[in-house]
Write an enzyme that holds these catalytic residues in place. Structure first.
Site, PDB file in Angstrom:
ATOM      1  N   CYS A  89       7.374  -3.074  -1.127  1.00 24.54           N
ATOM      2  CA  CYS A  89       8.509  -3.255  -0.331  1.00 24.54           C
ATOM      3  C   CYS A  89       9.451  -4.476  -1.073  1.00 24.54           C
ATOM      4  CB  CYS A  89       9.103  -2.480   0.156  1.00 24.54           C
ATOM      5  SG  CYS A  89       8.925  -1.021   1.160  1.00 24.54           S
ATOM      6  N   CYS A  92       5.599  -3.839   4.639  1.00 30.19           N
ATOM      7  CA  CYS A  92       5.490  -3.333   3.698  1.00 30.19           C
ATOM      8  C   CYS A  92       5.617  -4.076   1.938  1.00 30.19           C
ATOM      9  CB  CYS A  92       6.038  -2.509   2.981  1.00 30.19           C
ATOM     10  SG  CYS A  92       5.796  -1.615   1.265  1.00 30.19           S
TER      11      CYS A  92
END
Length: 105
Positions: A33, A30
């Site tokens: 993230c 991600c």
């Protein structure tokens, strides 16, 4: 310092021994993230009264935690006080994450 939690028993122990916890639900793949991770680390250092942990959503042992916390998108941050969820944000917004720490302290 942010600690990586790998199962529900470990998370329950964290809740039993810490009154305020912020959880970062994250994944290695991600991009957002990874972008917000240094901000989470910085805020954890600035807020020593808050226990900060990460949970890898792709770990088979954390699937139950993700389900219980209704995590559907990454990153998701959840603030827990005395075992009760008090706030939840989804996304990689620095301002929202700062607000989450403020509301938890």
């Amino acid at each position: 310092m942010v600690k990586l939690i790998t199962d529900l028993v470990e998370l329950q122990t964290i809740f039993e021994t810490n009154s305020t916890v912020i959880i970062d639900f994250t994944a290695k793949w991600c991009g957002p993230c990874q972008d917000i991770a240094p901000v989470f680390e910085e805020l954890s250092k600035k807020n020593p009264g808050i226990t900060c942990i990460k949970i890898d959503v792709d770990n088979e042992n954390t699937k139950e935690i993700c389900s219980l916390c209704e995590v559907n998108s990454m990153p998701t941050f959840i603030a827990v006080k005395n075992g009760t969820i008090i706030n939840k944000i989804v996304g990689a917004s620095r301002n929202s994450l700062v607000s989450l720490f403020t509301s938890a302290s």
